[in-house]
Design a protein around this motif. Structure first.
Motif, PDB file in Angstrom:
ATOM      1  N   GLU A  80       0.946  -1.413  -0.165  1.00 45.30           N
ATOM      2  CA  GLU A  80       0.226  -0.083   0.156  1.00 45.30           C
ATOM      3  C   GLU A  80       0.839   1.130  -0.083  1.00 45.30           C
ATOM      4  O   GLU A  80       0.724   2.096  -0.566  1.00 45.30           O
ATOM      5  CB  GLU A  80      -0.968  -0.117   1.388  1.00 45.30           C
ATOM      6  CG  GLU A  80      -2.075  -1.091   1.018  1.00 45.30           C
ATOM      7  CD  GLU A  80      -2.957  -0.947   2.423  1.00 45.30           C
ATOM      8  OE1 GLU A  80      -2.586  -0.515   3.414  1.00 45.30           O
ATOM      9  OE2 GLU A  80      -3.981  -1.670   2.407  1.00 45.30           O
ATOM     10  N   LYS A 102       4.018   1.464  -1.208  1.00 42.15           N
ATOM     11  CA  LYS A 102       4.499   1.750  -2.204  1.00 42.15           C
ATOM     12  C   LYS A 102       3.736   2.207  -3.431  1.00 42.15           C
ATOM     13  O   LYS A 102       3.991   3.158  -4.400  1.00 42.15           O
ATOM     14  CB  LYS A 102       4.982   0.386  -2.965  1.00 42.15           C
ATOM     15  CG  LYS A 102       5.865   0.259  -4.248  1.00 42.15           C
ATOM     16  CD  LYS A 102       6.166  -0.961  -4.495  1.00 42.15           C
ATOM     17  CE  LYS A 102       6.890  -1.358  -6.083  1.00 42.15           C
ATOM     18  NZ  LYS A 102       6.721  -2.676  -6.388  1.00 42.15           N
ATOM     19  N   ALA A 103       2.308   1.682  -3.475  1.00 43.76           N
ATOM     20  CA  ALA A 103       1.427   2.187  -4.587  1.00 43.76           C
ATOM     21  C   ALA A 103       1.129   3.809  -4.273  1.00 43.76           C
ATOM     22  O   ALA A 103       1.183   4.516  -5.340  1.00 43.76           O
ATOM     23  CB  ALA A 103       0.312   1.400  -4.312  1.00 43.76           C
ATOM     24  N   ARG A 104       1.179   4.054  -2.799  1.00 45.10           N
ATOM     25  CA  ARG A 104       0.830   5.542  -2.691  1.00 45.10           C
ATOM     26  C   ARG A 104       1.768   6.263  -3.111  1.00 45.10           C
ATOM     27  O   ARG A 104       1.805   7.572  -3.606  1.00 45.10           O
ATOM     28  CB  ARG A 104       0.543   5.758  -1.139  1.00 45.10           C
ATOM     29  CG  ARG A 104       0.233   7.023  -0.694  1.00 45.10           C
ATOM     30  CD  ARG A 104      -0.175   6.937   0.961  1.00 45.10           C
ATOM     31  NE  ARG A 104       1.128   6.996   1.625  1.00 45.10           N
ATOM     32  CZ  ARG A 104       1.935   8.104   1.626  1.00 45.10           C
ATOM     33  NH1 ARG A 104       1.743   9.124   1.242  1.00 45.10           N
ATOM     34  NH2 ARG A 104       3.171   7.731   2.371  1.00 45.10           N
ATOM     35  N   MET A 106       4.146   5.846  -5.288  1.00 45.67           N
ATOM     36  CA  MET A 106       4.358   5.923  -6.701  1.00 45.67           C
ATOM     37  C   MET A 106       3.302   6.898  -7.324  1.00 45.67           C
ATOM     38  O   MET A 106       3.839   7.426  -8.200  1.00 45.67           O
ATOM     39  CB  MET A 106       4.182   4.567  -7.301  1.00 45.67           C
ATOM     40  CG  MET A 106       5.315   3.605  -6.960  1.00 45.67           C
ATOM     41  SD  MET A 106       6.938   4.181  -7.838  1.00 45.67           S
ATOM     42  CE  MET A 106       6.784   3.860  -9.429  1.00 45.67           C
ATOM     43  N   GLN A 107       2.301   6.824  -6.750  1.00 48.11           N
ATOM     44  CA  GLN A 107       0.905   7.658  -7.295  1.00 48.11           C
ATOM     45  C   GLN A 107       1.269   8.954  -7.163  1.00 48.11           C
ATOM     46  O   GLN A 107       1.032   9.960  -8.002  1.00 48.11           O
ATOM     47  CB  GLN A 107      -0.310   7.308  -6.801  1.00 48.11           C
ATOM     48  CG  GLN A 107      -1.484   8.091  -7.269  1.00 48.11           C
ATOM     49  CD  GLN A 107      -2.660   7.800  -6.559  1.00 48.11           C
ATOM     50  OE1 GLN A 107      -2.666   7.129  -5.672  1.00 48.11           O
ATOM     51  NE2 GLN A 107      -3.843   8.339  -7.053  1.00 48.11           N
ATOM     52  N   GLN A 108       1.970   9.235  -5.864  1.00 45.64           N
ATOM     53  CA  GLN A 108       2.264  10.680  -5.585  1.00 45.64           C
ATOM     54  C   GLN A 108       3.299  11.155  -6.273  1.00 45.64           C
ATOM     55  O   GLN A 108       3.506  12.452  -6.670  1.00 45.64           O
ATOM     56  CB  GLN A 108       2.596  10.828  -3.928  1.00 45.64           C
ATOM     57  CG  GLN A 108       1.191  10.763  -3.243  1.00 45.64           C
ATOM     58  CD  GLN A 108       1.751  10.905  -1.729  1.00 45.64           C
ATOM     59  OE1 GLN A 108       2.903  10.810  -1.247  1.00 45.64           O
ATOM     60  NE2 GLN A 108       0.668  11.331  -0.785  1.00 45.64           N
ATOM     61  N   PHE A 144       4.304  10.247  -9.278  1.00 44.77           N
ATOM     62  CA  PHE A 144       3.849  10.509 -10.613  1.00 44.77           C
ATOM     63  C   PHE A 144       3.110  11.873 -10.917  1.00 44.77           C
ATOM     64  O   PHE A 144       3.331  12.603 -11.843  1.00 44.77           O
ATOM     65  CB  PHE A 144       3.189   9.281 -11.248  1.00 44.77           C
ATOM     66  CG  PHE A 144       2.633   9.602 -12.685  1.00 44.77           C
ATOM     67  CD1 PHE A 144       3.197   9.552 -13.886  1.00 44.77           C
ATOM     68  CD2 PHE A 144       1.102   9.699 -13.006  1.00 44.77           C
ATOM     69  CE1 PHE A 144       2.979   9.608 -14.844  1.00 44.77           C
ATOM     70  CE2 PHE A 144       0.697  10.031 -14.141  1.00 44.77           C
ATOM     71  CZ  PHE A 144       1.417   9.768 -15.318  1.00 44.77           C
ATOM     72  N   LEU A 145       2.030  11.846 -10.022  1.00 43.43           N
ATOM     73  CA  LEU A 145       1.143  13.319 -10.187  1.00 43.43           C
ATOM     74  C   LEU A 145       2.069  14.692  -9.860  1.00 43.43           C
ATOM     75  O   LEU A 145       1.737  15.576 -10.232  1.00 43.43           O
ATOM     76  CB  LEU A 145      -0.014  13.059  -9.214  1.00 43.43           C
ATOM     77  CG  LEU A 145      -1.013  12.123  -9.595  1.00 43.43           C
ATOM     78  CD1 LEU A 145      -2.030  11.707  -8.577  1.00 43.43           C
ATOM     79  CD2 LEU A 145      -1.591  12.540 -11.006  1.00 43.43           C
TER      80      LEU A 145
END
Length: 126
Positions: free
Chosen positions: A38, A40-42, A44-46, A48-49
């Motif tokens: 969780e 890692k996904a958070r 990576m999303q932050q 990228f955005l």
């Protein structure tokens, strides 16, 4: 002289205890791996955005700067450029302070896992 041999019930109890400890450890490791996925996904999303936002913000700021300098070219060109530079540095400082504060206030990684391990340790002590 008679040797004392552990009873079969002792070995059954020991085997059961070890099985329970192994199951508990497995559950805790699964929880840790879910939390790690969780996080890692958070992140990576932050990331990228954030990078996408910075790219478009940079393009917009370059276009806005060029437009303002062109409009004020005849009268206040260096004053306008100095003002825009000060504005950009001010915004950058504000953003960096906010990011630093968010990083300092972020919850510890594996907080739930550590809490469960503390509960397990306390249960084993009593």
């Amino acid at each position: 002289m008679q040797e004392s041999t552990p009873s079969p019930r002792f070995f059954d109890s020991l085997r059961s205890l070890l099985g329970n400890v192994a199951a508990m450890a497995r559950t805790r490791l699964e929880l840790a791996s879910v939390e790690l996925a969780e996080e890692k996904a958070r992140l990576m999303q932050q990331a990228f955005l954030g990078l996408l936002g910075l790219a478009f913000l940079s393009l917009g700021m370059i276009a806005l700067t060029a437009l303002i300098v062109i409009l004020c070219w005849d009268t206040y060109r260096w004053q306008v450029l100095a003002g825009l530079v000060a504005l950009y540095f001010g915004i950058a400082a504000y953003c960096l302070v906010r990011v630093r504060r968010q990083l300092q206030d972020a919850p510890a990684m594996f907080e739930a896992t550590l809490a469960e391990l503390d509960k397990d340790r306390e249960a084993l002590k009593s």
